[in-house]
Motif scaffolding. Sequence first.
Motif, short mmCIF file in Angstrom:
data_model
loop_
_atom_site.label_atom_id
_atom_site.label_comp_id
_atom_site.label_asym_id
_atom_site.label_seq_id
_atom_site.Cartn_x
_atom_site.Cartn_y
_atom_site.Cartn_z
N HIS A 1 115.20 65.92 145.93
CA HIS A 1 115.54 64.69 146.02
C HIS A 1 116.10 63.76 147.47
O HIS A 1 115.77 62.98 147.89
N SER B 1 108.10 61.92 139.82
CA SER B 1 108.78 63.38 139.59
C SER B 1 110.38 63.26 139.66
O SER B 1 111.01 63.86 138.88
N ILE B 2 110.58 62.56 140.80
CA ILE B 2 112.14 62.24 140.97
C ILE B 2 112.60 61.80 139.73
O ILE B 2 113.69 62.17 139.07
N GLN C 1 111.64 61.75 136.69
CA GLN C 1 111.61 62.66 135.59
C GLN C 1 112.57 63.73 135.54
O GLN C 1 113.54 64.07 134.76
N ASP C 2 112.99 64.18 136.83
CA ASP C 2 114.03 65.19 136.94
C ASP C 2 115.38 64.49 136.64
O ASP C 2 116.22 65.22 135.98
N ALA D 1 105.70 61.45 144.13
CA ALA D 1 106.83 62.26 144.31
C ALA D 1 107.99 61.34 143.36
O ALA D 1 108.80 61.88 142.92
#
Lengths: 163, 280
Positions: free
Chosen positions: B164, B62-63, B65-66, B59
């Motif tokens: 997020h 991924s956050i 990366q965003d 998680a």
Amino acid sequence: MQEETKIIKVREALHLVKDPEIDSVSVVDLGMVEVVELSDEGVIIKMLPTFMGCPALEIIKKNVENEIASLALFKRVEVLFIYQPPWTSDRITAKGREHLKEFGIAPPPILDDAGEWHVDCPYCGSTYTTIDNIFGPTACRSILYCKGCKNPFEAMKPVSTMM
Amino acid sequence: MGREEKSMNITSVEEAQKDTSYYKALTALLYQLADDDFIIAYRGSEWLGLAPHIEEDVAFSSINQDTMGHAAMYYQLLEDLGEGDMDALAHARKATERVNAVLLEKVNGSGTYLTEPKYDWAYTVVRHYFYTQSKKIKVESLKNSSYEPLKHVAVKVNMELYYHLLHWRTWFKQLCSANGDAKSRMKAAIDKVLEEFDGVLALGPSGDAITQYRLIEKESELRKRFVAEMASMFEKLNMVFPESMGMKSGNGRKGEHTKDLDDALLTLSEVYRSNPAAVW
């Protein structure tokens, strides 16, 4: 060749460009192609990025350029990412949703009026599933588990401007 | 402020460039937004492989990366406006040229991810939750910005931010409601984060121009909303939000930074400096 025919050829060719990480679904079925227009020297394809941090975007851009260049119809092929309208997960076509399932990924759920959503198992269709992680191996996916067929699976995250 | 400014809508780069003071205010704000997301995404990425459990590793990365993607969008807007190549803006600017809030550049804890990282998860949860909440408030306001390309970016960022905020809110609630070690560590982390949080809410020396041109709402307005959100969350947890905040280690919006930023820049720009022409 007529202008209209050229645009049809481009659209057909775009169906051949797949998501590098989900090779059963084309960028058209993902709802990423917004505009195809002819310019003085060639063609401009305006696309909508799914998730901005997605490393596949550059690869997709390159693949689109190569695919359209191979038509040998244009001097210049331009691929642009635009933010307006924003990409939302309801842009994925019915065909795209089917092909996602074939790949083992549940299509993005449709939000109900209360903004809630539910995902069925892409393998057995069971509705008896749980979310393990809203986030997944790529920016656009979540990780779920099917208590019916006891398989872990992934689902495309719902993304909406209502959020 | 005239009626004209109230309804102003700048739709293109050329239009923004025409008015020097508008351009200055716009770029000042974009650098803050870009630098904030860039450095917090970097700090987050240092947790890779070290997060409390494997699902969190998935998680959190991924956050990050965003969030790096959000920084890239803001740097792209700056590049479009003629501020230079976006990779150079992200990697090659010196600490004194950067306007991120100091809070976001601070190390996760002692050690490095290579050698004995003693990172503080409580501090990370509080810093990320507070930052994400304030970012949400800013992004909502940016959806009505006078600069149309920024408005579009805000809509895009907002959709990803939803997840997020959900994530950090969950961690924050759970750790604050837990007993023993968790609660006291969260309390200490809240104090530590708030000591610097004024720096996150600050719109910097160009703040007045930024709001006059309706690029984003007033700092005082954004702050009020942030405090209200926090107060309601703290109340749910039977805690009281201590409203006093500070800028203990300097005002990042003025280019004031700590050694932590110098060290981070040295590491994160290593590949870029070895070959600036490399494709990312």
